[in-house]
Design a protein around this motif. Sequence first.
Motif, PDB file in Angstrom:
ATOM      1  N   ASP A 432      71.660   2.850 -62.879  1.00 12.81           N
ATOM      2  CA  ASP A 432      72.105   2.947 -64.271  1.00 12.81           C
ATOM      3  C   ASP A 432      71.700   1.677 -65.013  1.00 12.81           C
ATOM      4  N   ASN A 433      72.666   0.971 -65.584  1.00 12.73           N
ATOM      5  CA  ASN A 433      72.370  -0.239 -66.351  1.00 12.73           C
ATOM      6  C   ASN A 433      72.668  -1.513 -65.574  1.00 12.73           C
ATOM      7  N   TYR A 434      72.601  -1.437 -64.241  1.00  5.85           N
ATOM      8  CA  TYR A 434      72.911  -2.602 -63.419  1.00  5.85           C
ATOM      9  C   TYR A 434      71.834  -2.824 -62.367  1.00  5.85           C
ATOM     10  N   LEU A 435      71.530  -4.085 -62.154  1.00  5.89           N
ATOM     11  CA  LEU A 435      70.607  -4.500 -61.106  1.00  5.89           C
ATOM     12  C   LEU A 435      71.446  -4.975 -59.922  1.00  5.89           C
ATOM     13  N   ILE A 436      71.237  -4.361 -58.746  1.00  5.11           N
ATOM     14  CA  ILE A 436      71.991  -4.706 -57.548  1.00  5.11           C
ATOM     15  C   ILE A 436      71.031  -5.406 -56.587  1.00  5.11           C
ATOM     16  N   LEU A 437      71.405  -6.612 -56.165  1.00  8.86           N
ATOM     17  CA  LEU A 437      70.587  -7.389 -55.245  1.00  8.86           C
ATOM     18  C   LEU A 437      71.427  -7.759 -54.030  1.00  8.86           C
ATOM     19  N   ALA A 438      70.787  -7.763 -52.841  1.00  5.86           N
ATOM     20  CA  ALA A 438      71.496  -8.111 -51.610  1.00  5.86           C
ATOM     21  C   ALA A 438      70.536  -8.808 -50.660  1.00  5.86           C
ATOM     22  N   ASN A 439      71.086  -9.639 -49.796  1.00  2.00           N
ATOM     23  CA  ASN A 439      70.254 -10.354 -48.831  1.00  2.00           C
ATOM     24  C   ASN A 439      69.834  -9.478 -47.663  1.00  2.00           C
ATOM     25  N   SER A 440      70.531  -8.371 -47.457  1.00  2.00           N
ATOM     26  CA  SER A 440      70.255  -7.505 -46.319  1.00  2.00           C
ATOM     27  C   SER A 440      69.915  -6.098 -46.798  1.00  2.00           C
ATOM     28  N   ARG A 441      68.872  -5.547 -46.241  1.00  2.00           N
ATOM     29  CA  ARG A 441      68.503  -4.169 -46.570  1.00  2.00           C
ATOM     30  C   ARG A 441      69.631  -3.214 -46.168  1.00  2.00           C
ATOM     31  N   ARG A 442      70.220  -3.455 -44.993  1.00  2.00           N
ATOM     32  CA  ARG A 442      71.304  -2.594 -44.512  1.00  2.00           C
ATOM     33  C   ARG A 442      72.486  -2.623 -45.482  1.00  2.00           C
ATOM     34  N   GLN A 443      72.787  -3.808 -46.023  1.00  2.00           N
ATOM     35  CA  GLN A 443      73.899  -3.921 -46.957  1.00  2.00           C
ATOM     36  C   GLN A 443      73.597  -3.177 -48.263  1.00  2.00           C
ATOM     37  N   LEU A 444      72.366  -3.259 -48.714  1.00  2.00           N
ATOM     38  CA  LEU A 444      72.010  -2.572 -49.955  1.00  2.00           C
ATOM     39  C   LEU A 444      72.019  -1.059 -49.757  1.00  2.00           C
ATOM     40  N   GLU A 445      71.537  -0.600 -48.605  1.00  2.00           N
ATOM     41  CA  GLU A 445      71.598   0.833 -48.311  1.00  2.00           C
ATOM     42  C   GLU A 445      73.055   1.309 -48.249  1.00  2.00           C
ATOM     43  N   ARG A 446      73.899   0.492 -47.643  1.00  2.00           N
ATOM     44  CA  ARG A 446      75.319   0.862 -47.556  1.00  2.00           C
ATOM     45  C   ARG A 446      75.954   0.879 -48.943  1.00  2.00           C
ATOM     46  N   TRP A 447      75.582  -0.084 -49.782  1.00  2.00           N
ATOM     47  CA  TRP A 447      76.101  -0.091 -51.151  1.00  2.00           C
ATOM     48  C   TRP A 447      75.701   1.207 -51.859  1.00  2.00           C
ATOM     49  N   TRP A 448      74.464   1.640 -51.690  1.00  2.00           N
ATOM     50  CA  TRP A 448      73.975   2.841 -52.357  1.00  2.00           C
ATOM     51  C   TRP A 448      74.727   4.082 -51.871  1.00  2.00           C
ATOM     52  N   GLU A 449      75.002   4.148 -50.573  1.00  2.00           N
ATOM     53  CA  GLU A 449      75.786   5.266 -50.037  1.00  2.00           C
ATOM     54  C   GLU A 449      77.176   5.304 -50.668  1.00  2.00           C
ATOM     55  N   GLN A 450      77.814   4.127 -50.747  1.00  2.00           N
ATOM     56  CA  GLN A 450      79.158   4.066 -51.322  1.00  2.00           C
ATOM     57  C   GLN A 450      79.129   4.421 -52.805  1.00  2.00           C
ATOM     58  N   TYR A 451      78.102   3.992 -53.503  1.00  2.00           N
ATOM     59  CA  TYR A 451      77.983   4.291 -54.924  1.00  2.00           C
ATOM     60  C   TYR A 451      77.823   5.796 -55.147  1.00  2.00           C
ATOM     61  N   GLN A 452      76.990   6.416 -54.347  1.00  2.00           N
ATOM     62  CA  GLN A 452      76.790   7.859 -54.473  1.00  2.00           C
ATOM     63  C   GLN A 452      78.057   8.647 -54.144  1.00  2.00           C
ATOM     64  N   ASN A 453      78.851   8.124 -53.191  1.00  2.00           N
ATOM     65  CA  ASN A 453      80.066   8.820 -52.753  1.00  2.00           C
ATOM     66  C   ASN A 453      81.309   8.377 -53.519  1.00  2.00           C
ATOM     67  N   LYS A 454      81.091   7.641 -54.629  1.00  2.00           N
ATOM     68  CA  LYS A 454      82.191   7.171 -55.480  1.00  2.00           C
ATOM     69  C   LYS A 454      83.222   6.359 -54.694  1.00  2.00           C
ATOM     70  N   LYS A 455      82.723   5.480 -53.851  1.00  2.00           N
ATOM     71  CA  LYS A 455      83.578   4.567 -53.089  1.00  2.00           C
ATOM     72  C   LYS A 455      83.563   3.181 -53.742  1.00  2.00           C
ATOM     73  N   MET A 456      83.734   3.162 -55.055  1.00  2.00           N
ATOM     74  CA  MET A 456      83.759   1.920 -55.807  1.00  2.00           C
ATOM     75  C   MET A 456      85.197   1.577 -56.208  1.00  2.00           C
ATOM     76  N   LEU A 457      85.412   0.341 -56.617  1.00  2.00           N
ATOM     77  CA  LEU A 457      86.757  -0.105 -56.989  1.00  2.00           C
ATOM     78  C   LEU A 457      87.380   0.792 -58.049  1.00  2.00           C
ATOM     79  N   VAL A 458      86.581   1.209 -59.005  1.00  2.00           N
ATOM     80  CA  VAL A 458      87.100   1.953 -60.135  1.00  2.00           C
ATOM     81  C   VAL A 458      87.656   3.311 -59.709  1.00  2.00           C
ATOM     82  N   HIS A 459      87.241   3.810 -58.551  1.00  2.00           N
ATOM     83  CA  HIS A 459      87.696   5.120 -58.084  1.00  2.00           C
ATOM     84  C   HIS A 459      88.882   5.026 -57.128  1.00  2.00           C
TER      85      HIS A 459
END
Length: 897
Positions: A432-459
């Motif tokens: 969307d309107n955010y740039l997500i950066l991480a030191n680990s590919r695994r962490q970024l992939e996990r972030w993307w999974e959580q984002y798609q599954n609405k596992k964010m703080l706001v939910h």
Amino acid sequence: MQAGLVRLWWVNIYPFFYWFRLPLAASSLFLALCIFTGVQLGWFRAPFSSLSPLAAVPSSSSVVIEIRDWENSQNRLQAAQYADALKAIGASEHWVDELALWQKELARLKRDKHPFAKKQIFTAVQLNGAQSLSYLHIAAQFPKELRPTQLAAQLKVPITDKHSYRGSQIYQLELPDGERFSLCQYRSLLLFSRESALVEAALEQLGSIRSSLSWEQDFLALQDNRSDSDLSFYINFQNLPLLANLLSGQSLPFVEGLANDFSWQGFDCRFQEQHLVGSGQLYLAQKDDYWSYLLNAPSNENSQIAAYLPEQLAFALTVNISAFGDYYRQQKELDPDFSRYILPYLGRELAFFMQEPAQEEDLQPAYAVALALQNPLEAKEKLKKLEGEKGLLDSMQYQGAEIRRLAKNGLLSPLFGGEFAPLQTPYYLIADNYLILANSRRQLERWWEQYQNKKMLVHNPVFKGQVEQMKNRSTLYFLINTPNAALLFKKFLRKDWRDAFDQRFLAFRSLYPMGLQLTAHKGHFLSTFSAATQALQEQAGAELLWRAALDSSLLMPPSLLQNPKTGSYFIAAQDKAKRLYLFNNAGELLWKKALGEQLLGPPQLVDYYSNGNYQLAANTKSKIYIWEEDGELLKDIPLVIRALNAVMSVDYGRGLRFFVSAADKNIYGFDKFGKPLEGWNPNSKMGALRFPLRYLEKGEKDYILGMSGSGQLYFMKRNGDRRMPTKSFKGYYLDNFYLDLEQERIVAGATNGQIEVCNLQGKKFGIPPPEKNMKGVQFAYADLLGDLRPDFMRLMGQKLYIHYYDTAQSLQAAPVYEYEAPQTDIFPIRLLAQEKALLGSYSATKGQIYLIDAAGKLQKGFPLAADGPFVVADLFDDNNNVLLCSQGKELKAYKLR
């Protein structure tokens, strides 16, 4: 008489005042001016003025705690659900215990309420050398009739010492439990502490007016603006590095930076039943360009950053960067890459956060940043230009997201004040309107999974209050998700305190989430602190931590290997293509070997060189393998006769030994070089064994134990001779057997439901099947209920039978539990901070795993999809339970909440 007084006034006194009225007026005015000036300059106190407890508190105190009504505050704290969690903080526990000890003693006085009730009490926290904290308590308006001598008499406690200091008497009282306190009454103040030196320091302070807190302008501003509270808490940033050094044993540059930038932080705390809330102010100690910019930045209303922060984070720091461009362009040194490739599309906010899991030695791989964008298309274009100039290290597609890796360090450093560089050659994606950066590919992939599954703080409703605070004009917001932050705490904690921390954290982790909000206001920050208490129980569910790809599905469940020297975990697994994998605790593949044969048991760690460094050992039917930790083959021992089960490795003082049961019904033993052992070349006294050999030392005796499938239990010496006669167990075929070191016995369960128990003296007894004609029974042995002794569990199909010992040492039958589907296997599972075990199981027909308690209650989050049994451990040494299982061509790790 009256006439004489009138004559005295008119004849003698009045004429004197009349004729010398001008000099007397001038003298009075001069005297008043001197008194006023002396009071204002701190030369002396105003005559007849009341004495504030702050006058006894040195300005060098690291922390100051103020209670306006001790009795009421203590009652409210005890009623709060988080009281035990707060006491898990050692410094807090000692402070509470000291005052509670006095309340207990003073409550024995024949008064409606003890002298501390409804009184104001200050506590000055002082560093006691480099190892501990000490507390000086100051009670205001203490009754004059209760001087230390009278107090000792009424409490009927002895005065063990008395000495004079600066004209005041200091008494040492010994309370009934042996605790000793030094007391001194100075006018209306009672000074008391375990340390006599602190009472003396307070008396010294009372004679040095200008060094007290009553002359600290920032501290007085906190006092003037305080609100109604149960407790006020003040932090002296000038002493923060010393306090941090006490906790961590090392110098922390970021703490030293805070000490240079700030003076005092105050919180007025309110003890609500489920929430701890505090508000206050934070003042700058000196003008700093970065903090001054934040103080003057435009308000960022309706922040959206919580929609991009995963609910399973450890911490997050959000920053309002609305006016960052104007501030940055005024700096003398500019980063050309940041100016060209980041600044043009920079949005209004950023968040620096740490996901889990992470290695304790290095938290860097778990760091990530979410950055708001004004124009995502421009951002994508600029970043690709940066890749063309600096290099692109990696690029991939993951579940519809494009993940790329920049060959650039410190790209976002200007956003953090120029010195802190959390990202090193980061992976990034645009959501969307955010740039997500991480030191680990695994962490970024996990972030993307959580984002798609609405596992964010706001939910997540648990974070509702913190999300609202983020939206409400936050200049900075610091969020800690306590259960996930253990590694963060331990990273900065002294090593000799970590064992105590592990125990206390089990209570403290229920206090979450914790949030600190700073809002710019008239040259300083308004601060708001909040924390909630949550019920952290085993029923809290399972959250996917990571997944690791396999070339094929697994042959056997994953096994955990813990290095005794470092405490770190490795995960070993073999797939159906006979490949052996070794992963670290974060799911990263360390090495992979093609063996060509199936392992007969889980790998084990061995100390091949007897030097405290560990290697990996395992066997197939034809070889025993020993690998170095990096996967290099150290040794293989060929087996002439096919092995029946897993090798037993043991070192009883003569180097590493290997024992294995072979298909010719003999037992073979080898030293670490593969040379046959005397007495075991071969040993024909035991026969073919269904289960791996077990080794046990008890007193001066040792035992090598073997169990056949037909129920023959062998007791052998290390030289191959019999320790005692063979014992025969009933039951036409054994399912499993356990070595119970605590009870000093061997327990076996047969497939017909019969249970046999034998101690190390050879005495045995049996427990018959709970029903007739039972077949295919699975057996497990662990303490699920009753007294502390393990219970006997038998599973047939869907029915679970449990027999346990009650407190009267009688064997009792628990109600029969029936699973929703037939279970293939059962096994005990131990979770942190739980006295009793739980029971895990696997259903092959359902392709699911289950976890129940002794009452048959299925834990939340179960059943989970899996291809076999699972294991649970504190995988990251962060006081959290992590479950490992496999499904298809993946190894999965779940955190049990």
